[in-house]
Design a protein around this motif. Sequence first.
Motif, PDB file in Angstrom:
ATOM      1  N   THR A 144       0.842  -1.195   0.000  1.00 52.58           N
ATOM      2  CA  THR A 144       0.000   0.000   0.000  1.00 52.58           C
ATOM      3  C   THR A 144       0.878   1.246   0.000  1.00 52.58           C
ATOM      4  O   THR A 144       2.018   1.229   0.479  1.00 52.58           O
ATOM      5  N   ALA A 145       0.320   2.338  -0.490  1.00 55.06           N
ATOM      6  CA  ALA A 145       1.033   3.610  -0.479  1.00 55.06           C
ATOM      7  C   ALA A 145       1.260   4.084   0.957  1.00 55.06           C
ATOM      8  O   ALA A 145       2.289   4.699   1.265  1.00 55.06           O
ATOM      9  N   GLU A 146       0.286   3.794   1.841  1.00 55.59           N
ATOM     10  CA  GLU A 146       0.410   4.223   3.234  1.00 55.59           C
ATOM     11  C   GLU A 146       1.601   3.573   3.912  1.00 55.59           C
ATOM     12  O   GLU A 146       2.386   4.236   4.607  1.00 55.59           O
ATOM     13  N   ARG A 147       1.775   2.271   3.694  1.00 56.53           N
ATOM     14  CA  ARG A 147       2.904   1.578   4.318  1.00 56.53           C
ATOM     15  C   ARG A 147       4.226   2.038   3.707  1.00 56.53           C
ATOM     16  O   ARG A 147       5.222   2.202   4.424  1.00 56.53           O
ATOM     17  N   ALA A 148       4.246   2.270   2.418  1.00 60.00           N
ATOM     18  CA  ALA A 148       5.460   2.774   1.783  1.00 60.00           C
ATOM     19  C   ALA A 148       5.860   4.120   2.388  1.00 60.00           C
ATOM     20  O   ALA A 148       7.044   4.380   2.649  1.00 60.00           O
ATOM     21  N   ALA A 149       4.862   4.981   2.632  1.00 62.97           N
ATOM     22  CA  ALA A 149       5.139   6.289   3.226  1.00 62.97           C
ATOM     23  C   ALA A 149       5.657   6.140   4.653  1.00 62.97           C
ATOM     24  O   ALA A 149       6.559   6.882   5.077  1.00 62.97           O
ATOM     25  N   GLU A 150       5.109   5.199   5.414  1.00 63.01           N
ATOM     26  CA  GLU A 150       5.570   4.963   6.777  1.00 63.01           C
ATOM     27  C   GLU A 150       7.041   4.548   6.781  1.00 63.01           C
ATOM     28  O   GLU A 150       7.844   5.043   7.595  1.00 63.01           O
ATOM     29  N   LEU A 151       7.397   3.635   5.889  1.00 60.44           N
ATOM     30  CA  LEU A 151       8.780   3.162   5.833  1.00 60.44           C
ATOM     31  C   LEU A 151       9.732   4.273   5.417  1.00 60.44           C
ATOM     32  O   LEU A 151      10.833   4.404   5.959  1.00 60.44           O
ATOM     33  N   THR A 152       9.312   5.078   4.456  1.00 61.79           N
ATOM     34  CA  THR A 152      10.153   6.175   3.995  1.00 61.79           C
ATOM     35  C   THR A 152      10.372   7.187   5.116  1.00 61.79           C
ATOM     36  O   THR A 152      11.478   7.722   5.276  1.00 61.79           O
ATOM     37  N   ALA A 153       9.331   7.462   5.886  1.00 60.63           N
ATOM     38  CA  ALA A 153       9.453   8.409   6.988  1.00 60.63           C
ATOM     39  C   ALA A 153      10.340   7.858   8.103  1.00 60.63           C
ATOM     40  O   ALA A 153      11.126   8.597   8.707  1.00 60.63           O
ATOM     41  N   ALA A 154      10.226   6.573   8.365  1.00 57.62           N
ATOM     42  CA  ALA A 154      10.992   5.964   9.448  1.00 57.62           C
ATOM     43  C   ALA A 154      12.455   5.738   9.073  1.00 57.62           C
ATOM     44  O   ALA A 154      13.321   5.707   9.951  1.00 57.62           O
ATOM     45  N   HIS A 155      12.718   5.588   7.767  1.00 55.67           N
ATOM     46  CA  HIS A 155      14.079   5.284   7.310  1.00 55.67           C
ATOM     47  C   HIS A 155      14.443   6.229   6.172  1.00 55.67           C
ATOM     48  O   HIS A 155      14.374   5.860   4.992  1.00 55.67           O
ATOM     49  N   PRO A 156      14.837   7.449   6.512  1.00 54.26           N
ATOM     50  CA  PRO A 156      15.150   8.438   5.478  1.00 54.26           C
ATOM     51  C   PRO A 156      16.205   7.921   4.501  1.00 54.26           C
ATOM     52  O   PRO A 156      17.213   7.323   4.902  1.00 54.26           O
ATOM     53  N   GLY A 157      15.949   8.123   3.219  1.00 53.58           N
ATOM     54  CA  GLY A 157      16.893   7.688   2.200  1.00 53.58           C
ATOM     55  C   GLY A 157      16.767   6.238   1.809  1.00 53.58           C
ATOM     56  O   GLY A 157      17.555   5.760   0.974  1.00 53.58           O
ATOM     57  N   ALA A 158      15.812   5.515   2.399  1.00 57.97           N
ATOM     58  CA  ALA A 158      15.643   4.102   2.069  1.00 57.97           C
ATOM     59  C   ALA A 158      15.559   3.926   0.562  1.00 57.97           C
ATOM     60  O   ALA A 158      14.832   4.650  -0.122  1.00 57.97           O
ATOM     61  N   ALA A 159      16.311   2.939   0.045  1.00 56.96           N
ATOM     62  CA  ALA A 159      16.399   2.772  -1.406  1.00 56.96           C
ATOM     63  C   ALA A 159      15.656   1.546  -1.913  1.00 56.96           C
ATOM     64  O   ALA A 159      15.070   1.579  -2.988  1.00 56.96           O
ATOM     65  N   VAL A 160      15.695   0.451  -1.154  1.00 54.07           N
ATOM     66  CA  VAL A 160      15.155  -0.802  -1.672  1.00 54.07           C
ATOM     67  C   VAL A 160      14.555  -1.617  -0.538  1.00 54.07           C
ATOM     68  O   VAL A 160      14.990  -1.532   0.617  1.00 54.07           O
ATOM     69  N   GLU A 161      13.547  -2.409  -0.884  1.00 54.77           N
ATOM     70  CA  GLU A 161      12.915  -3.338   0.045  1.00 54.77           C
ATOM     71  C   GLU A 161      13.132  -4.759  -0.450  1.00 54.77           C
ATOM     72  O   GLU A 161      12.918  -5.064  -1.617  1.00 54.77           O
ATOM     73  N   GLY A 162      13.564  -5.625   0.459  1.00 52.20           N
ATOM     74  CA  GLY A 162      13.724  -7.040   0.159  1.00 52.20           C
ATOM     75  C   GLY A 162      13.343  -7.857   1.377  1.00 52.20           C
ATOM     76  O   GLY A 162      12.901  -7.304   2.396  1.00 52.20           O
ATOM     77  N   MET A 163      13.539  -9.174   1.288  1.00 51.65           N
ATOM     78  CA  MET A 163      13.107 -10.042   2.386  1.00 51.65           C
ATOM     79  C   MET A 163      14.243 -10.852   3.010  1.00 51.65           C
ATOM     80  O   MET A 163      13.991 -11.617   3.947  1.00 51.65           O
ATOM     81  N   GLU A 164      15.471 -10.696   2.520  1.00 51.89           N
ATOM     82  CA  GLU A 164      16.546 -11.576   2.987  1.00 51.89           C
ATOM     83  C   GLU A 164      17.746 -10.870   3.604  1.00 51.89           C
ATOM     84  O   GLU A 164      18.514 -11.485   4.345  1.00 51.89           O
ATOM     85  N   GLY A 165      17.962  -9.603   3.294  1.00 51.86           N
ATOM     86  CA  GLY A 165      19.220  -8.948   3.639  1.00 51.86           C
ATOM     87  C   GLY A 165      19.595  -9.028   5.106  1.00 51.86           C
ATOM     88  O   GLY A 165      20.743  -9.346   5.447  1.00 51.86           O
ATOM     89  N   PHE A 166      18.649  -8.740   5.994  1.00 50.69           N
ATOM     90  CA  PHE A 166      18.987  -8.736   7.418  1.00 50.69           C
ATOM     91  C   PHE A 166      19.316 -10.142   7.916  1.00 50.69           C
ATOM     92  O   PHE A 166      20.196 -10.306   8.764  1.00 50.69           O
ATOM     93  N   GLY A 167      18.642 -11.143   7.376  1.00 54.41           N
ATOM     94  CA  GLY A 167      18.972 -12.515   7.768  1.00 54.41           C
ATOM     95  C   GLY A 167      20.377 -12.893   7.343  1.00 54.41           C
ATOM     96  O   GLY A 167      21.133 -13.503   8.114  1.00 54.41           O
ATOM     97  N   VAL A 168      20.743 -12.530   6.120  1.00 54.84           N
ATOM     98  CA  VAL A 168      22.098 -12.806   5.641  1.00 54.84           C
ATOM     99  C   VAL A 168      23.118 -12.057   6.487  1.00 54.84           C
ATOM    100  O   VAL A 168      24.146 -12.615   6.893  1.00 54.84           O
ATOM    101  N   ALA A 169      22.859 -10.781   6.763  1.00 61.29           N
ATOM    102  CA  ALA A 169      23.792  -9.977   7.539  1.00 61.29           C
ATOM    103  C   ALA A 169      23.950 -10.508   8.962  1.00 61.29           C
ATOM    104  O   ALA A 169      25.052 -10.484   9.530  1.00 61.29           O
ATOM    105  N   THR A 170      22.866 -10.990   9.554  1.00 63.11           N
ATOM    106  CA  THR A 170      22.936 -11.536  10.911  1.00 63.11           C
ATOM    107  C   THR A 170      23.841 -12.761  10.957  1.00 63.11           C
ATOM    108  O   THR A 170      24.684 -12.900  11.851  1.00 63.11           O
TER     109      THR A 170
END
Length: 219
Positions: A144-170
């Motif tokens: 949804t546009a609302e959730r996209a706006a929430e993420l952008t506000a919470a994480h300024p400069g956010a470039a991409v959304e994925g589902m694996e990066g944090f798991g790999v980094a951990t």
Amino acid sequence: MPILVITAVAAERDAVLGGTRSWHASESTPEPAVLAVGAGPAAAAAGTAAALARGSYDLVVNAGIGGGFAVAPVGSTVLATRVVAADLGAETADGFVPIEELGFGTSAFEADRRLVTRVGDALRAAGVPLVLGPALTVSTVTGTAERAAELTAAHPGAAVEGMEGFGVATAAAAFGVPVLELRTISNAVGPRDRAAWRIPDALRALTTAFAALEGSLTP
């Protein structure tokens, strides 16, 4: 220098392999190990940890396609400056509270700046349309546009959304191995419009990106 590349699905793995086939492998710079371990942070963490337990690697790269925020249009390539678990925490009456504020750990890993600079320079030299910025990991893809706006506000400069990066980094952090996340953009983050997705183009862009990375992936 052994490199481990983690993708979610076979199509991403094959796209990466298509790019690394042009590398001139040697004893000092062997061809990377490229594994598809499944979608989501849990599968990514488990698959990465299992691979690191079996072999010795100097760098882990999470690679794939993803949704782009406004700064990263469809067709561009994102190299993460940090990897963030965007929905790891608690919902409260006052809004979302990240896991750090709950006292249970961390929700972000910073990428090595020198490595990001070197890899970014290699991609730009090859003419890859590159964006640097935070990569957000989610367990539920934004629709949804609302959730996209929430993420952008919470994480300024956010470039991409994925589902694996944090798991790999951990997993990489647990083994003391540096990590990068690189994604090519197949769609915009927001309302789900499957007709607008450009998955084949994003997979081809992933191949192009990895073809340009020979010699640059050294911690």
